[in-house]
Design a protein around this motif. Structure first.
Motif, short mmCIF file in Angstrom:
data_model
loop_
_atom_site.label_atom_id
_atom_site.label_comp_id
_atom_site.label_asym_id
_atom_site.label_seq_id
_atom_site.Cartn_x
_atom_site.Cartn_y
_atom_site.Cartn_z
N ARG A 108 -5.96 -3.02 11.93
CA ARG A 108 -6.41 -4.36 11.58
C ARG A 108 -5.91 -4.75 10.19
O ARG A 108 -5.50 -5.89 9.96
CB ARG A 108 -7.94 -4.45 11.62
N LEU A 109 -5.95 -3.80 9.26
CA LEU A 109 -5.45 -4.08 7.91
C LEU A 109 -3.95 -4.33 7.92
O LEU A 109 -3.45 -5.22 7.24
CB LEU A 109 -5.79 -2.91 6.98
N GLN A 110 -3.22 -3.52 8.69
CA GLN A 110 -1.77 -3.71 8.77
C GLN A 110 -1.44 -5.09 9.31
O GLN A 110 -0.56 -5.78 8.77
CB GLN A 110 -1.16 -2.63 9.68
N ALA A 111 -2.15 -5.49 10.36
CA ALA A 111 -1.88 -6.80 10.94
C ALA A 111 -2.20 -7.91 9.95
O ALA A 111 -1.47 -8.91 9.85
CB ALA A 111 -2.72 -6.98 12.21
N ALA A 112 -3.30 -7.75 9.18
CA ALA A 112 -3.67 -8.77 8.20
C ALA A 112 -2.64 -8.88 7.09
O ALA A 112 -2.23 -9.99 6.71
CB ALA A 112 -5.05 -8.45 7.61
N LEU A 113 -2.20 -7.75 6.56
CA LEU A 113 -1.23 -7.77 5.47
C LEU A 113 0.12 -8.31 5.94
O LEU A 113 0.78 -9.09 5.23
CB LEU A 113 -1.06 -6.37 4.88
N GLN A 114 0.53 -7.91 7.12
CA GLN A 114 1.79 -8.43 7.66
C GLN A 114 1.69 -9.93 7.89
O GLN A 114 2.63 -10.68 7.61
CB GLN A 114 2.13 -7.72 8.97
N GLY A 115 0.53 -10.38 8.36
CA GLY A 115 0.34 -11.80 8.58
C GLY A 115 0.36 -12.60 7.29
O GLY A 115 0.96 -13.68 7.22
N LEU A 116 -0.28 -12.09 6.25
CA LEU A 116 -0.27 -12.77 4.96
C LEU A 116 1.14 -12.85 4.39
O LEU A 116 1.55 -13.87 3.83
CB LEU A 116 -1.19 -12.04 3.96
N HIS A 117 1.87 -11.75 4.54
CA HIS A 117 3.26 -11.73 4.06
C HIS A 117 4.09 -12.77 4.80
O HIS A 117 4.84 -13.54 4.18
CB HIS A 117 3.84 -10.33 4.28
N GLY A 118 3.92 -12.80 6.12
CA GLY A 118 4.68 -13.76 6.90
C GLY A 118 4.32 -15.20 6.58
O GLY A 118 5.19 -16.06 6.48
N ASP A 119 3.03 -15.45 6.38
CA ASP A 119 2.58 -16.81 6.04
C ASP A 119 3.16 -17.26 4.71
O ASP A 119 3.63 -18.40 4.56
CB ASP A 119 1.05 -16.87 5.97
N TYR A 120 3.12 -16.36 3.73
CA TYR A 120 3.61 -16.73 2.39
C TYR A 120 5.12 -16.96 2.41
O TYR A 120 5.61 -17.97 1.88
CB TYR A 120 3.27 -15.62 1.40
#
Length: 233
Positions: free
Chosen positions: A180-192
Motif C-alpha cells: 500500500r505504501l509503495q502504491a501511494a508513493l508511486q502515485g504521488l510521484h506520478g501525480d507530481y
C-alpha cells in the motif's frame, strides 16, 4: 467546547446531544444520573450540572466523564466528539494517564508532561505500544506524536526524486502494509511529475514560473494526498 468551571483547563470534546439521547433511552432523569455518579464513583454533581452538560453550557472533567459514562452504561468514547489530542484519545478509551503510561512503558510523570505539552518523545517501541493501546489510526498516530513534518519531508522527496528510495524510511514511520505504501508513493510521484509536465504545456506554452506554482501547491498539500491514497490508516 467549554471550559470546566472548576479549572481553567479545556475539557474533552464532549458530545452533549449524545449524553441527552443516552439518558432518555434509559428512561432516566438528570437526578437519576447525578445519583448514579455519586453512588458508583463518589463524585457529587447536582442534577442541574447534568442538565448543563446536556445543553452544552458546561463540560464534565475527565473523572466526571468516566463517571457519567458509567451511569449511562456506555463507553466514554460514546460521549465524545472526534478526539484531537493525545489526552482526548486517552479519555475516549476510558484510560487513566498512569495506567496508559505503565502499559506503554513510560514513566507516569514523563507521560503526564508529554500529554500536557502535546509533545511526544517516546521511543519507537513506546510509540507502537501507544498506537495499540489507544487504537490510533496511522494518521492520528503521526499527528499526535509530532512526526507529520518529517513525513511530509519524506513524501516530497518521493514525489520529486526516486520514490523507491523512500519506501523504507516511510514504512518505519507509517505502520501500513508495504504494497500500500509503495502504491501511494508511486502515485504521488506520478501525480507530481505529470503535473509539472502538464503545467509547461498549458495553452500550448507555459513557463517555469507556472510550473513552479503548480509544483509548490502540490507539495504543500502532499500529506493530504498521501492520506487520501492510503485511506488514513
Amino acid at each position: 467546547m467549554t471550559t470546566h468551571p472548576t479549572g481553567g483547563r479545556p475539557g474533552p470534546p464532549f458530545d452533549a446531544e449524545a449524553a441527552r439521547r443516552l439518558r432518555e433511552a434509559l428512561g432516566m432523569t438528570p437526578a437519576h444520573v447525578a445519583y448514579g455518579i455519586w453512588a458508583a464513583y463518589g463524585i457529587r454533581v447536582a442534577p442541574d450540572t447534568v442538565t448543563a452538560w446536556e445543553r452544552g453550557t458546561a463540560s464534565p472533567s475527565g473523572a466526571e466523564l468516566t463517571a457519567l459514562a458509567g451511569a449511562l452504561w456506555c463507553a466514554p468514547g460514546e460521549l465524545l466528539g472526534a478526539p484531537r489530542t493525545l489526552r482526548e484519545h486517552r479519555l475516549a478509551r476510558g484510560m487513566a494517564a498512569d495506567d496508559l503510561a505503565l502499559r506503554i512503558g513510560v514513566d507516569p510523570a514523563a507521560y503526564a508532561r508529554m500529554e500536557a505539552a502535546g509533545t511526544w518523545t517516546g521511543s519507537d517501541r513506546q510509540t507502537a505500544e501507544l498506537a495499540e493501546a489507544l487504537r490510533l489510526p496511522c494518521r492520528a498516530l503521526i499527528e499526535l506524536t509530532g512526526r507529520d513534518a518529517k513525513l511530509a519531508e519524506l513524501l516530497r522527496g518521493a514525489a520529486t526524486t526516486r520514490w523507491q528510495a523512500y519506501v523504507r524510511p516511510v514504512a518505519k514511520m507509517v505502520p501500513l502494509p508495504k504494497p500500500r505504501l509503495q502504491a501511494a508513493l508511486q502515485g504521488l510521484h506520478g501525480d507530481y511529475q505529470g503535473l509539472m509536465a502538464a503545467s509547461l504545456n498549458w495553452g500550448g506554452g507555459g513557463s517555469s514560473e507556472e510550473s513552479g506554482h503548480a509544483g509548490r501547491a502540490f507539495l504543500d498539500g502532499i500529506l493530504e494526498a498521501f492520506w487520501a491514497r492510503t485511506g488514513g490508516g
